[in-house]
Design an enzyme around this catalytic site. Structure first.
Site, PDB file in Angstrom:
ATOM      1  N   GLU A 143      -6.314  26.955  96.009  1.00 43.81           N
ATOM      2  CA  GLU A 143      -6.739  26.997  94.743  1.00 43.81           C
ATOM      3  C   GLU A 143      -7.735  25.886  94.091  1.00 43.81           C
ATOM      4  O   GLU A 143      -7.670  24.731  94.708  1.00 43.81           O
ATOM      5  CB  GLU A 143      -5.559  27.008  93.790  1.00 43.81           C
ATOM      6  CG  GLU A 143      -4.580  25.557  93.720  1.00 43.81           C
ATOM      7  CD  GLU A 143      -3.250  25.660  94.749  1.00 43.81           C
ATOM      8  OE1 GLU A 143      -3.587  26.442  95.862  1.00 43.81           O
ATOM      9  OE2 GLU A 143      -2.620  24.943  94.537  1.00 43.81           O
TER      10      GLU A 143
ATOM     11  N   CYS B 287       2.582  25.952 100.150  1.00 43.20           N
ATOM     12  CA  CYS B 287       3.122  27.246  99.330  1.00 43.20           C
ATOM     13  C   CYS B 287       2.259  28.480  99.436  1.00 43.20           C
ATOM     14  O   CYS B 287       2.460  29.460  99.330  1.00 43.20           O
ATOM     15  CB  CYS B 287       3.507  26.778  98.188  1.00 43.20           C
ATOM     16  SG  CYS B 287       2.174  26.199  97.010  1.00 43.20           S
ATOM     17  N   ASN B 288       0.760  28.046  99.382  1.00 43.36           N
ATOM     18  CA  ASN B 288       0.074  29.151  98.737  1.00 43.36           C
ATOM     19  C   ASN B 288      -0.581  29.890 100.097  1.00 43.36           C
ATOM     20  O   ASN B 288      -1.570  30.645 100.045  1.00 43.36           O
ATOM     21  CB  ASN B 288      -1.128  28.538  98.100  1.00 43.36           C
ATOM     22  CG  ASN B 288      -2.134  27.902  98.722  1.00 43.36           C
ATOM     23  OD1 ASN B 288      -1.826  27.453  99.725  1.00 43.36           O
ATOM     24  ND2 ASN B 288      -2.975  27.151  98.001  1.00 43.36           N
TER      25      ASN B 288
ATOM     26  N   GLU C 119       7.224  25.478  90.007  1.00 39.78           N
ATOM     27  CA  GLU C 119       6.180  25.935  90.851  1.00 39.78           C
ATOM     28  C   GLU C 119       6.783  26.225  92.127  1.00 39.78           C
ATOM     29  O   GLU C 119       7.224  25.131  93.022  1.00 39.78           O
ATOM     30  CB  GLU C 119       5.132  25.125  91.051  1.00 39.78           C
ATOM     31  CG  GLU C 119       4.306  24.372  89.735  1.00 39.78           C
ATOM     32  CD  GLU C 119       3.442  25.633  89.417  1.00 39.78           C
ATOM     33  OE1 GLU C 119       3.016  26.353  90.141  1.00 39.78           O
ATOM     34  OE2 GLU C 119       3.462  26.194  88.129  1.00 39.78           O
TER      35      GLU C 119
ATOM     36  N   LYS D  71      10.251  11.794  89.688  1.00 38.67           N
ATOM     37  CA  LYS D  71      11.207  11.767  90.718  1.00 38.67           C
ATOM     38  C   LYS D  71      10.659  12.152  92.165  1.00 38.67           C
ATOM     39  O   LYS D  71      10.443  13.397  92.409  1.00 38.67           O
ATOM     40  CB  LYS D  71      12.611  12.670  90.604  1.00 38.67           C
ATOM     41  CG  LYS D  71      13.545  12.262  91.903  1.00 38.67           C
ATOM     42  CD  LYS D  71      14.399  13.506  92.079  1.00 38.67           C
ATOM     43  CE  LYS D  71      14.185  14.276  93.401  1.00 38.67           C
ATOM     44  NZ  LYS D  71      13.977  13.328  94.583  1.00 38.67           N
ATOM     45  N   PRO D  72      10.063  11.321  93.087  1.00 33.48           N
ATOM     46  CA  PRO D  72       9.385  11.809  94.188  1.00 33.48           C
ATOM     47  C   PRO D  72      10.409  12.570  95.205  1.00 33.48           C
ATOM     48  O   PRO D  72      11.618  12.228  94.939  1.00 33.48           O
ATOM     49  CB  PRO D  72       8.764  10.628  94.692  1.00 33.48           C
ATOM     50  CG  PRO D  72       8.918   9.480  93.806  1.00 33.48           C
ATOM     51  CD  PRO D  72      10.035   9.891  92.977  1.00 33.48           C
ATOM     52  N   SER D  73       9.958  13.227  96.085  1.00 34.73           N
ATOM     53  CA  SER D  73      10.802  13.788  97.091  1.00 34.73           C
ATOM     54  C   SER D  73      11.363  12.631  98.034  1.00 34.73           C
ATOM     55  O   SER D  73      10.755  11.618  98.230  1.00 34.73           O
ATOM     56  CB  SER D  73      10.156  14.586  98.184  1.00 34.73           C
ATOM     57  OG  SER D  73      10.699  14.939  99.368  1.00 34.73           O
TER      58      SER D  73
ATOM     59  N   LEU E 261       8.939  16.154  92.338  1.00 33.24           N
ATOM     60  CA  LEU E 261       8.000  16.432  93.472  1.00 33.24           C
ATOM     61  C   LEU E 261       8.659  16.999  94.709  1.00 33.24           C
ATOM     62  O   LEU E 261       9.714  16.769  95.113  1.00 33.24           O
ATOM     63  CB  LEU E 261       7.186  15.192  93.650  1.00 33.24           C
ATOM     64  CG  LEU E 261       6.814  14.456  92.307  1.00 33.24           C
ATOM     65  CD1 LEU E 261       5.975  13.353  92.820  1.00 33.24           C
ATOM     66  CD2 LEU E 261       5.900  15.573  91.406  1.00 33.24           C
TER      67      LEU E 261
ATOM     68  N   ARG F 150      -0.887  16.185  89.615  1.00 34.91           N
ATOM     69  CA  ARG F 150      -0.466  17.505  88.762  1.00 34.91           C
ATOM     70  C   ARG F 150       0.497  17.328  87.728  1.00 34.91           C
ATOM     71  O   ARG F 150       0.256  18.269  86.787  1.00 34.91           O
ATOM     72  CB  ARG F 150      -0.187  18.378  89.876  1.00 34.91           C
ATOM     73  CG  ARG F 150      -0.799  19.820  89.616  1.00 34.91           C
ATOM     74  CD  ARG F 150      -0.158  20.828  90.682  1.00 34.91           C
ATOM     75  NE  ARG F 150      -1.291  21.822  91.004  1.00 34.91           N
ATOM     76  CZ  ARG F 150      -1.113  22.724  92.000  1.00 34.91           C
ATOM     77  NH1 ARG F 150      -0.077  22.693  92.848  1.00 34.91           N
ATOM     78  NH2 ARG F 150      -2.106  23.504  92.270  1.00 34.91           N
TER      79      ARG F 150
ATOM     80  N   SER G 220      11.452  24.377  96.005  1.00 35.31           N
ATOM     81  CA  SER G 220      11.933  25.566  96.613  1.00 35.31           C
ATOM     82  C   SER G 220      12.739  26.469  95.660  1.00 35.31           C
ATOM     83  O   SER G 220      13.023  26.095  94.278  1.00 35.31           O
ATOM     84  CB  SER G 220      13.047  25.291  97.851  1.00 35.31           C
ATOM     85  OG  SER G 220      14.134  24.726  97.060  1.00 35.31           O
TER      86      SER G 220
ATOM     87  N   GLU H 134      10.408  32.709 103.320  1.00 33.53           N
ATOM     88  CA  GLU H 134       9.375  31.400 103.718  1.00 33.53           C
ATOM     89  C   GLU H 134       9.589  30.721 104.786  1.00 33.53           C
ATOM     90  O   GLU H 134      10.647  30.092 105.149  1.00 33.53           O
ATOM     91  CB  GLU H 134       9.306  30.535 102.422  1.00 33.53           C
ATOM     92  CG  GLU H 134       8.359  29.607 102.410  1.00 33.53           C
ATOM     93  CD  GLU H 134       7.845  28.699 101.374  1.00 33.53           C
ATOM     94  OE1 GLU H 134       9.414  28.214 100.773  1.00 33.53           O
ATOM     95  OE2 GLU H 134       7.191  28.490 100.562  1.00 33.53           O
TER      96      GLU H 134
END
Ligand code: NAD
Length: 477
Positions: A441, A282-283, A248, A173-175, A147, A158, A227, A381
């Protein structure tokens, strides 16, 4: 200070060797709590537990798996305020957005659970007399979910919800930037009927825990949101076992503003896109192409709107438009990109520097004009509250520059001309295009990038199928 543990096989356990990491509040630089600094051995134990649990979990009718997911969604809905405050404290988004994230997460879990009766196979006509050909959609086995920090709570759902409803188990695995909400989620699921080992959380570093997951031959699918650089590393690692990857990754969304655009809508949507979550989405629109005849009007209005943004500590003030960047490094990187653009001849119309703070990582709302298409600020980015603007003369030029990117996640266009909108639909080479609306989204859509923005996608039926594998059976009677 609270010292959280991993959730492995239904038990809360420290990291092997008892290593810990501090979780920091980006709004003031103060510590919040501790989480395990886990080792590759912890990942191994979690994957073993998930492998054992998966057999029984997959045997359950999907509707029973869905019942557990609905119970988790209900629990999430019962704790919206507490969870939102945890997310805001460690990630820095506004409380309003954190509440939306928590509610959306519960709705997403329910949505995926509702697929239980809808994941269907096929019967395929045979060329041979007496033969039946059956196509099954089956679970992959153990999923490794890695994540990011920007929507850390929603990203749990998700990965977890489509994995579980289709009969997989998961190791998450969380950030390391935002593990507190995941620790709270672990506590929340521990109080449900979820069997031990079906969902496991292993906290720690990407280079240790993430790498151990990606290189484990018992993991059937690695699903990363993160990333491009991490995506490439994970693909390389997973390649050794030919493990399926679902990536993603980052975006560099172009927003095209045509001369006939509804100017108020375009300004509002582009601004919203850059201040939501401090521009760390991201979007969201990362670069604007505006038609020359309305460039001045658009730039003036957008600059006024950006300048009016209220920046501050979202834990203390519910009226701020946005809070801090995730960490000192992010703030420094954004500042460097802005100054590099200036050196190349771009003009900072507003902002262009860090906002004052005691210990936090804030950046001023920034608009930059006269940017070169080849410059870093247009090609890489930014992930911050900074909008670079480039002028164009006609649609061909705009679409050409929009497509000239190594990223291909989302894109948008503002126009009242249906023919222009349709050309954009056909010619913008992105996984998603938004026409006359903000970039956000839907859970029933399909969020997927092309080029370096990823492989595969999430959400909806197509996102769900990423968590299944085919099995074809030929029966001769
Ligand atoms: P990141 O790539 O730094 O980290 C993502 C995760 O990967 C973290 O859990 C990290 O610990 C782990 N990781 C790092 N190195 C690893 C390695 N060698 N092996 C395995 N795992 C490793 O990304 P981030 O800074 O957390 O998130 C921001 C990025 O995520 C941005 O680029 C953003 O655009 C992207 N993002 C994409 C989407 C999408 O849906 N496409 C959504 C949100 C964020």
């Amino acid at each position: 200070m609270m010292n959280y543990k991993n959730l492995i096989n239904g038990r809360f356990v420290p990291a092997t060797g008892n290593g810990t990491m501090k979780v920091m509040n980006p709004s003031d630089g103060q510590p919040i709590c501790m989480v395990p600094d886990s080792t590759a051995a912890d990942v191994e134990t979690a994957v073993e537990a998930a492998t054992v649990a998966q057999k029984e979990w997959a045997r359950r009718p999907a509707i029973q798996r869905a019942k557990v997911l609905h119970a988790i969604a209900d629990k999430v809905r019962g704790q919206v305020e507490q969870l939102a405050r945890v997310i805001t404290e460690e990630q820095g988004k506004t409380l309003g957005l954190a509440r939306v994230e928590v509610i959306f997460t519960a709705d997403y879990i329910d949505y995926m659970a509702e697929w239980a009766r809808r994941v269907e196979g096929e019967i395929i006509p045979s060329d041979r007399p007496g033969e039946t050909i059956l196509f099954f959609r089956q679970p992959i086995g153990v999923v490794g979910g890695i994540l990011p920090w920007n929507f850390p709570f929603f990203l749990i759902a998700r990965k977890m919800a489509p994995a579980l409803v289709t009969g997989n188990t998961i190791v998450i695995k969380p950030s390391r930037e935002t593990p507190h909400n995941a620790a709270k989620f672990s506590e929340l699921i521990a109080g449900t009927d979820l069997p031990p080992g079906v969902v496991n959380f292993v906290h720690g570093r990407g280079s240790v825990v993430g790498d151990a997951l990606a290189s484990n031959s018992h993991v059937g699918l690695i699903s990363l949101t993160g990333s491009v650089e991490t995506g490439i590393r994970i693909m390389t690692t997973a390649a050794k076992n030919v493990t399926k990857v679902n990536l993603e990754l980052g975006g560099k969304a172009p927003g095209i503003v045509m001369g006939d655009a509804d100017m108020k809508l375009a300004v509002t949507a582009v601004k919203a896109s850059r201040v939501i979550n401090s521009g760390q989405v991201c979007n969201c629109c990362e670069r604007v192409y505006v038609q020359d005849k309305v460039a001045e009007e658009f730039t003036d209005k957008l600059t006024a709107a950006m300048k009016a943004s209220k920046v501050g500590d979202p834990n203390l003030d519910e009226t701020v438009d946005y809070g801090p960047m995730i960490n000192e490094g992010a703030c420094r990187r954004i500042d460097e990109m802005v100054h590099n653009a200036e050196k190349e001849g771009a003009t900072v119309v507003t902002g262009g520097k860090r906002a004052p703070s005691k210990g936090g990582f804030y950046y001023e709302p920034t608009v930059i004009t006269d940017c070169k298409q080849t410059s870093e600020i247009i090609q890489k980015e930014i992930f911050g509250p900074v909008i670079p603007i480039v002028k164009f003369h006609d649609l061909d030029e705009a679409i050409g520059m929009a497509n000239d990117s190594e990223y291909g996640l989302t894109s948008s266009i503002y126009t009242k001309d249906l023919n222009v909108a349709l050309r954009a639909c056909h010619e913008l080479k992105f996984g998603e295009t938004y026409i006359n609306r903000e970039n956000f989204e839907a859970m029933q859509g399909f969020h997927a990038g092309v080029r370096k923005s990823g492989i595969g996608g999430a959400d909806g039926k197509h996102g769900l199928y990423e968590f299944t594998q085919s099995h074809i059976v030929y029966i001769q009677s």
